[in-house]
Design an enzyme around this catalytic site. Structure first.
Site, PDB file in Angstrom:
ATOM      1  N   SER A   1      -5.528  10.247   7.549  1.00  0.00           N
ATOM      2  CA  SER A   1      -5.576   8.837   6.973  1.00  0.00           C
ATOM      3  C   SER A   1      -6.817   8.470   7.003  1.00  0.00           C
ATOM      4  O   SER A   1      -7.592   7.589   6.471  1.00  0.00           O
ATOM      5  CB  SER A   1      -4.414   7.983   7.132  1.00  0.00           C
ATOM      6  OG  SER A   1      -4.481   8.038   8.639  1.00  0.00           O
TER       7      SER A   1
ATOM      8  N   LYS B   1       2.067   8.702  20.151  1.00  0.00           N
ATOM      9  CA  LYS B   1       1.466   8.859  18.682  1.00  0.00           C
ATOM     10  C   LYS B   1      -0.059   8.628  18.789  1.00  0.00           C
ATOM     11  O   LYS B   1      -0.688   9.086  18.370  1.00  0.00           O
ATOM     12  CB  LYS B   1       2.154   7.993  17.621  1.00  0.00           C
ATOM     13  CG  LYS B   1       1.727   8.257  16.238  1.00  0.00           C
ATOM     14  CD  LYS B   1       2.802   8.025  15.145  1.00  0.00           C
ATOM     15  CE  LYS B   1       2.139   8.688  13.924  1.00  0.00           C
ATOM     16  NZ  LYS B   1       1.767   7.598  12.716  1.00  0.00           N
TER      17      LYS B   1
ATOM     18  N   GLU C   1      -8.981   2.658  10.953  1.00  0.00           N
ATOM     19  CA  GLU C   1      -8.323   1.920  12.116  1.00  0.00           C
ATOM     20  C   GLU C   1      -8.706   2.483  13.334  1.00  0.00           C
ATOM     21  O   GLU C   1      -8.104   2.325  14.063  1.00  0.00           O
ATOM     22  CB  GLU C   1      -6.707   2.254  11.852  1.00  0.00           C
ATOM     23  CG  GLU C   1      -5.987   1.750  10.713  1.00  0.00           C
ATOM     24  CD  GLU C   1      -4.327   1.836  10.553  1.00  0.00           C
ATOM     25  OE1 GLU C   1      -4.217   2.867  10.461  1.00  0.00           O
ATOM     26  OE2 GLU C   1      -3.699   0.663  10.738  1.00  0.00           O
TER      27      GLU C   1
ATOM     28  N   ASN D   1      -3.152  10.737  17.524  1.00  0.00           N
ATOM     29  CA  ASN D   1      -4.106  10.218  16.520  1.00  0.00           C
ATOM     30  C   ASN D   1      -5.354  10.185  17.334  1.00  0.00           C
ATOM     31  O   ASN D   1      -6.450  10.311  16.324  1.00  0.00           O
ATOM     32  CB  ASN D   1      -3.798   8.741  15.989  1.00  0.00           C
ATOM     33  CG  ASN D   1      -2.512   8.659  15.184  1.00  0.00           C
ATOM     34  OD1 ASN D   1      -2.337   9.717  14.508  1.00  0.00           O
ATOM     35  ND2 ASN D   1      -1.763   7.526  15.194  1.00  0.00           N
TER      36      ASN D   1
ATOM     37  N   GLY E   1       0.939  -1.291   0.146  1.00  0.00           N
ATOM     38  CA  GLY E   1       0.042  -0.053  -0.014  1.00  0.00           C
ATOM     39  C   GLY E   1       0.785   1.281  -0.119  1.00  0.00           C
ATOM     40  O   GLY E   1       2.033   1.323  -0.496  1.00  0.00           O
ATOM     41  N   SER E   2       0.214   2.315   0.542  1.00  0.00           N
ATOM     42  CA  SER E   2       1.191   3.772   0.769  1.00  0.00           C
ATOM     43  C   SER E   2       2.447   3.511   1.374  1.00  0.00           C
ATOM     44  O   SER E   2       3.421   3.825   0.638  1.00  0.00           O
ATOM     45  CB  SER E   2       0.190   4.762   1.430  1.00  0.00           C
ATOM     46  OG  SER E   2      -1.157   4.848   0.656  1.00  0.00           O
ATOM     47  N   LEU E   3       2.427   2.995   2.619  1.00  0.00           N
ATOM     48  CA  LEU E   3       3.774   2.964   3.147  1.00  0.00           C
ATOM     49  C   LEU E   3       4.643   1.827   2.814  1.00  0.00           C
ATOM     50  O   LEU E   3       5.986   2.126   2.567  1.00  0.00           O
ATOM     51  CB  LEU E   3       3.401   2.683   4.671  1.00  0.00           C
ATOM     52  CG  LEU E   3       4.579   2.818   5.722  1.00  0.00           C
ATOM     53  CD1 LEU E   3       5.259   4.312   5.630  1.00  0.00           C
ATOM     54  CD2 LEU E   3       4.273   2.687   6.877  1.00  0.00           C
ATOM     55  N   GLY E   4       4.101   0.756   2.371  1.00  0.00           N
ATOM     56  CA  GLY E   4       4.840  -0.423   1.811  1.00  0.00           C
ATOM     57  C   GLY E   4       5.425  -0.056   0.492  1.00  0.00           C
ATOM     58  O   GLY E   4       6.633  -0.048   0.190  1.00  0.00           O
TER      59      GLY E   4
HETATM   60  N1  NAP Z   1       0.485   5.775   4.803  1.00  0.00           N
HETATM   61  C1  NAP Z   1       1.269   6.353   5.569  1.00  0.00           C
HETATM   62  O1  NAP Z   1       1.969   7.492   5.450  1.00  0.00           O
HETATM   63  C2  NAP Z   1       1.459   5.782   7.008  1.00  0.00           C
HETATM   64  C3  NAP Z   1       2.426   6.723   8.109  1.00  0.00           C
HETATM   65  C4  NAP Z   1       2.548   6.114   9.313  1.00  0.00           C
HETATM   66  C5  NAP Z   1       2.012   4.953   9.511  1.00  0.00           C
HETATM   67  N2  NAP Z   1       1.136   4.182   8.652  1.00  0.00           N
HETATM   68  C6  NAP Z   1       0.588   3.088   9.108  1.00  0.00           C
HETATM   69  O2  NAP Z   1       0.886   2.034   8.305  1.00  0.00           O
HETATM   70  C7  NAP Z   1      -0.080   0.754   8.086  1.00  0.00           C
HETATM   71  C8  NAP Z   1      -0.275   0.694   6.661  1.00  0.00           C
HETATM   72  O3  NAP Z   1      -0.729   1.929   6.063  1.00  0.00           O
HETATM   73  P1  NAP Z   1      -0.979   2.276   4.322  1.00  0.00           P
HETATM   74  O4  NAP Z   1      -1.420   3.737   4.458  1.00  0.00           O
HETATM   75  O5  NAP Z   1       0.234   1.919   3.837  1.00  0.00           O
HETATM   76  O6  NAP Z   1      -2.122   1.344   4.116  1.00  0.00           O
HETATM   77  P2  NAP Z   1      -2.698   0.874   2.813  1.00  0.00           P
HETATM   78  O7  NAP Z   1      -2.362   1.747   1.661  1.00  0.00           O
HETATM   79  O8  NAP Z   1      -4.243   0.347   3.030  1.00  0.00           O
HETATM   80  O9  NAP Z   1      -1.937  -0.339   2.432  1.00  0.00           O
HETATM   81  C9  NAP Z   1      -2.213  -1.626   3.302  1.00  0.00           C
HETATM   82  C10 NAP Z   1      -1.795  -2.893   2.183  1.00  0.00           C
HETATM   83  O10 NAP Z   1      -1.731  -4.079   2.836  1.00  0.00           O
HETATM   84  C11 NAP Z   1      -2.287  -5.135   1.804  1.00  0.00           C
HETATM   85  N3  NAP Z   1      -2.818  -6.289   2.773  1.00  0.00           N
HETATM   86  C12 NAP Z   1      -3.755  -6.298   3.472  1.00  0.00           C
HETATM   87  N4  NAP Z   1      -3.880  -7.619   3.877  1.00  0.00           N
HETATM   88  C13 NAP Z   1      -3.084  -8.035   3.271  1.00  0.00           C
HETATM   89  C14 NAP Z   1      -2.672  -9.779   3.264  1.00  0.00           C
HETATM   90  N5  NAP Z   1      -3.124 -10.529   4.108  1.00  0.00           N
HETATM   91  N6  NAP Z   1      -1.795  -9.886   2.414  1.00  0.00           N
HETATM   92  C15 NAP Z   1      -0.949  -9.233   1.405  1.00  0.00           C
HETATM   93  N7  NAP Z   1      -1.203  -7.881   1.578  1.00  0.00           N
HETATM   94  C16 NAP Z   1      -2.292  -7.406   2.438  1.00  0.00           C
HETATM   95  C17 NAP Z   1      -3.486  -4.192   1.324  1.00  0.00           C
HETATM   96  O11 NAP Z   1      -4.105  -4.822   0.207  1.00  0.00           O
HETATM   97  P3  NAP Z   1      -5.330  -4.484  -0.392  1.00  0.00           P
HETATM   98  O12 NAP Z   1      -5.142  -3.204  -1.170  1.00  0.00           O
HETATM   99  O13 NAP Z   1      -5.366  -5.491  -1.514  1.00  0.00           O
HETATM  100  O14 NAP Z   1      -6.355  -4.594   0.426  1.00  0.00           O
HETATM  101  C18 NAP Z   1      -2.796  -3.004   1.141  1.00  0.00           C
HETATM  102  O15 NAP Z   1      -2.177  -2.747  -0.294  1.00  0.00           O
HETATM  103  C19 NAP Z   1      -1.147   1.517   8.850  1.00  0.00           C
HETATM  104  O16 NAP Z   1      -1.329   0.891  10.074  1.00  0.00           O
HETATM  105  C20 NAP Z   1      -0.949   2.991   8.880  1.00  0.00           C
HETATM  106  O17 NAP Z   1      -1.645   3.677   9.929  1.00  0.00           O
HETATM  107  C21 NAP Z   1       0.932   4.707   7.685  1.00  0.00           C
END
Ligand code: NAP
Length: 312
Positions: free
Chosen positions: A260, A189, A272, A193, A11-14
């Site tokens: 988010s 944090k 979340e 939040n 996703g976004s962070l990954g």
């Molecule tokens: N984005 C940020 O800037 C940021 C900053 C700080 C902390 N975080 C934290 O980091 C975490 C991820 O955030 P995000 O924004 O990156 O979320 P996101 O964009 O929703 O990404 C999550 C990813 O995980 C995948 N996923 C879920 N279950 C899975 C599984 N069983 N097997 C494989 N892939 C799976 C999802 O796939 P699908 O799309 O197919 O569901 C999605 O691609 C959250 O807890 C968030 O609070 C994010």
């Protein structure tokens, strides 16, 4: 041979981590299912673009699905908190006591559950204020630089390894520090939040705008009393006034951002909230403490999201 890092959660962070780390390590994405075939190319790798400081970079990553067999030495788990344990369980057969797992979830609950269930492994947690979003599949925007802390969670996680993870993050351009007490960062944090995200959803506004609303002004002091009480129970006690000052500072410092949680609600995705204000409600219940404002905010977000009550 270059060190290999597996990233579970495309996703976004990954995606941000994959793009920034790939000049320094061999990044491999673990996907739920194979990506759509790209037309006009025989290259089967996963394409991602990263918008960073006005420039667009294009990357391609090797990928595999969870059922692959290769053991994983270093895993970055970047799913949402509500998917974290299920996602990790899907690759359990590839983890060994030598595996390092770095959890990136916001909120609280999933990290401790994983640290318990995977106690024989080296489990670390990261707390980050980096900001990334995903306007469309395959396109990541690095919206804001922040600070990242990394520290051990499980008893089997040596601190020196946290330093190695931080060295790698720094090499990739992330301002990062180790901490021996990552729980303290996660709690800090979490309290911010709790005081920003649900208000942005209920008031349907940017972070900075919550400060002007009577709904926020009428609840923030009582909310901070509840949060302060829970911080004391957890061993990270802070007066309510400090908690409030931090919430107000973050709302002001990120005034133009759409949280988010609000992005999730607008996109019809699960939020979340259960790991944020919902976690505080559960924690307060477990310690016989009242939590009316956290309950109200949790219910308010559930009422506006299609996914209330879902846990995975
Ligand atoms: N984005 C940020 O800037 C940021 C900053 C700080 C902390 N975080 C934290 O980091 C975490 C991820 O955030 P995000 O924004 O990156 O979320 P996101 O964009 O929703 O990404 C999550 C990813 O995980 C995948 N996923 C879920 N279950 C899975 C599984 N069983 N097997 C494989 N892939 C799976 C999802 O796939 P699908 O799309 O197919 O569901 C999605 O691609 C959250 O807890 C968030 O609070 C994010």
């Amino acid at each position: 041979m270059r060190h290999r890092i597996h990233i579970l959660g495309n996703g976004s962070l990954g995606g941000l981590l994959a793009c920034r780390l790939s000049p320094f390590v061999d990044v491999r994405m673990i996907l739920r299912s194979p990506p759509y075939p790209q037309s006009n190319t025989d290259d089967k790798r996963l394409p991602l673009t990263l918008d960073l400081a006005g420039e667009r970079q294009s990357w391609r990553f090797d990928w595999e699905t969870a059922d692959a067999a290769e053991p994983i030495s270093t895993l970055f788990l970047t799913t949402k908190s509500y998917s974290a344990l299920n996602a990790l369980d899907s690759i359990r057969h590839r983890l060994t006591p030598a595996s390092r797992i770095l959890l990136w979830q916001n909120g609280m609950g999933s990290q401790m559950q994983i640290a318990q269930e995977y106690a024989d492994m080296a489990v670390y947690a990261a707390s980050t204020t980096e900001g990334a979003n995903r306007p469309e599949d395959g396109r990541i925007v690095h919206a804001g630089h922040g600070q990242t802390w990394v520290g051990p969670l499980s008893a089997n996680a040596p601190f020196q390894e946290a330093q190695r993870l931080v060295d790698l993050l720094r090499e990739a351009g992330f301002s990062s520090e180790t901490t021996k007490d990552i729980r303290a960062q996660l709690w800090r944090k979490l309290s911010v939040n709790c005081g920003v995200n649900p208000f942005t959803v209920i008031l349907n506004c940017r972070n900075g705008d919550i400060l002007e609303h009577a709904y926020f002004q009428q609840r923030i002091d009582a909310l901070c009393e509840e949060l302060s009480a829970m911080l004391f129970v957890a061993g990270y006690g802070e007066p309510a006034a400090n908690v409030k000052a931090r919430i107000v500072a973050v709302a002001q410092g990120t005034a133009n951002n759409i949280s988010s949680m609000l992005q999730d609600v607008r996109a019809g995705r699960q939020t979340e909230i259960n790991a944020i204000n919902g976690f505080i409600c559960d924690y307060a219940d477990a310690h016989g403490q009242p939590h009316p404002v956290n309950s109200e905010l949790t219910a308010g977000v559930h009422a506006l999201s299609d996914h209330s009550g879902q846990s995975a």
